[in-house]
Motif scaffolding. Sequence first.
Motif, mmCIF file in Angstrom:
data_model
loop_
_atom_site.group_PDB
_atom_site.id
_atom_site.type_symbol
_atom_site.label_atom_id
_atom_site.label_comp_id
_atom_site.label_asym_id
_atom_site.label_seq_id
_atom_site.Cartn_x
_atom_site.Cartn_y
_atom_site.Cartn_z
ATOM 1 N N GLY A 153 122.987 89.580 92.773
ATOM 2 C CA GLY A 153 121.702 89.046 93.189
ATOM 3 C C GLY A 153 120.761 89.057 92.006
ATOM 4 N N LEU A 154 119.974 88.015 91.827
ATOM 5 C CA LEU A 154 119.083 87.929 90.675
ATOM 6 C C LEU A 154 117.673 87.613 91.131
ATOM 7 N N VAL A 155 116.688 88.359 90.615
ATOM 8 C CA VAL A 155 115.277 88.070 90.844
ATOM 9 C C VAL A 155 114.574 88.073 89.493
ATOM 10 N N SER A 156 113.783 87.032 89.238
ATOM 11 C CA SER A 156 113.234 86.840 87.904
ATOM 12 C C SER A 156 111.851 86.227 87.941
ATOM 13 N N LYS A 157 110.985 86.696 87.029
ATOM 14 C CA LYS A 157 109.695 86.044 86.817
ATOM 15 C C LYS A 157 109.845 84.768 85.996
ATOM 16 N N SER A 158 110.830 84.738 85.133
ATOM 17 C CA SER A 158 110.973 83.658 84.160
ATOM 18 C C SER A 158 112.030 82.644 84.578
ATOM 19 N N GLY A 159 111.662 81.361 84.600
ATOM 20 C CA GLY A 159 112.630 80.331 84.909
ATOM 21 C C GLY A 159 113.722 80.223 83.867
ATOM 22 N N THR A 160 113.337 80.179 82.605
ATOM 23 C CA THR A 160 114.305 80.023 81.524
ATOM 24 C C THR A 160 115.307 81.170 81.495
ATOM 25 N N LEU A 161 114.819 82.396 81.681
ATOM 26 C CA LEU A 161 115.723 83.543 81.667
ATOM 27 C C LEU A 161 116.601 83.580 82.917
ATOM 28 N N THR A 162 116.111 83.035 84.016
ATOM 29 C CA THR A 162 116.960 82.877 85.192
ATOM 30 C C THR A 162 118.181 82.049 84.826
ATOM 31 N N TYR A 163 117.941 80.915 84.171
ATOM 32 C CA TYR A 163 119.047 80.028 83.799
ATOM 33 C C TYR A 163 119.993 80.719 82.824
ATOM 34 N N GLN A 164 119.427 81.427 81.852
ATOM 35 C CA GLN A 164 120.273 82.040 80.835
ATOM 36 C C GLN A 164 121.179 83.113 81.432
ATOM 37 N N LEU A 165 120.614 83.984 82.276
ATOM 38 C CA LEU A 165 121.447 85.036 82.870
ATOM 39 C C LEU A 165 122.469 84.446 83.838
ATOM 40 N N MET A 166 122.083 83.400 84.559
ATOM 41 C CA MET A 166 123.059 82.749 85.426
ATOM 42 C C MET A 166 124.229 82.216 84.608
ATOM 43 N N TYR A 167 123.930 81.604 83.475
ATOM 44 C CA TYR A 167 124.982 81.033 82.650
ATOM 45 C C TYR A 167 125.850 82.141 82.035
ATOM 46 N N GLU A 168 125.208 83.194 81.546
ATOM 47 C CA GLU A 168 125.970 84.271 80.901
ATOM 48 C C GLU A 168 126.886 84.983 81.893
ATOM 49 N N LEU A 169 126.485 84.999 83.166
ATOM 50 C CA LEU A 169 127.275 85.708 84.178
ATOM 51 C C LEU A 169 127.954 84.739 85.148
ATOM 52 N N ARG A 170 128.175 83.520 84.685
ATOM 53 C CA ARG A 170 128.698 82.464 85.555
ATOM 54 C C ARG A 170 130.087 82.775 86.089
#
Length: 294
Positions: A153-170
């Motif tokens: 589960g991911l919760v984030s203030k930052s849109g860009t970092l949301t995308y980056q962590l999603m990609y890194e943990l894809r």
Amino acid sequence: MAVFLTKESKVLVQGMTGSEGMKHSRRMLAAGTNVVGGVNPRKAGRTVDFDERAVPVFGSVAEGVRSTGADVTVVFVPPAFAKTAVVEAADAGIALAVVITEGIPVHDSVAFLSYAKKKGTRVIGPNCPGLITPGQSGAGIIPADIARSGRIGLVSKSGTLTYQLMYELRDIGFSTCVGIGGDPVVGTTHIDCLAAFQDDPDTELVVLIGEIGGDAEERAAAYIRDHVTKPVVGYIAGFTAPEGRTMGHAGAIVSGSSGTAQAKKAALEAVGVQVGDTPTETARLVLARLENRA
């Protein structure tokens, strides 16, 4: 399982016929989101064709709810009209309003968030990328092709970092990813998401992304200490930000020692949260924690 948004969710798009609304409605539909209509009083009665699917346009949210049973709205209207849009959605009984719009005056946000809460409408945002349950549904602007369904589960203030962590943990995948927005006042907080992920049986680990400014991460740390038994891994953006300067989000401003990345990291680590120094290190910490649980 999923948090806040599932494949059963029926989505209206307020501002669907504008340029951003059209672009992201098309992307949401391509991702499998059940977009059941748009809202624009000046274009009521028309339909919009999205790759062989015709989506009706309603004159009001209430009309869209009556016609489709919609329970989610995504708001793409200009800042001056955002307050009215959320109030209209709350009055229509919408359960979840995702406010993508940035630049909304804080007093407007305070007003519509208070009103929505009284009406029982959860708001995500404003100034956020929305949320996505991979493989089921997405409401907002988070790309659907950067991660699959999984157990984080991911919760984030930052849109860009949301995308980056999603990609890194894809390769591991996510139950739900929620971008809560970085404005000083938001409808759904880190704590709200932590509580939801704690209750979700298919979420094994939570990634919490914060940034400088305010005390949301410190309050999240206190909540984790008292209520969260699942492992949490964190990242705080802004270690190199100069003191006293607003950085990106309206809420990302540091005054003295309050709201610094170091203070937030210390608060989280004090309750057992591992905090990475970079997004890539954060992803490595997540993988290590999951391997240890296997």
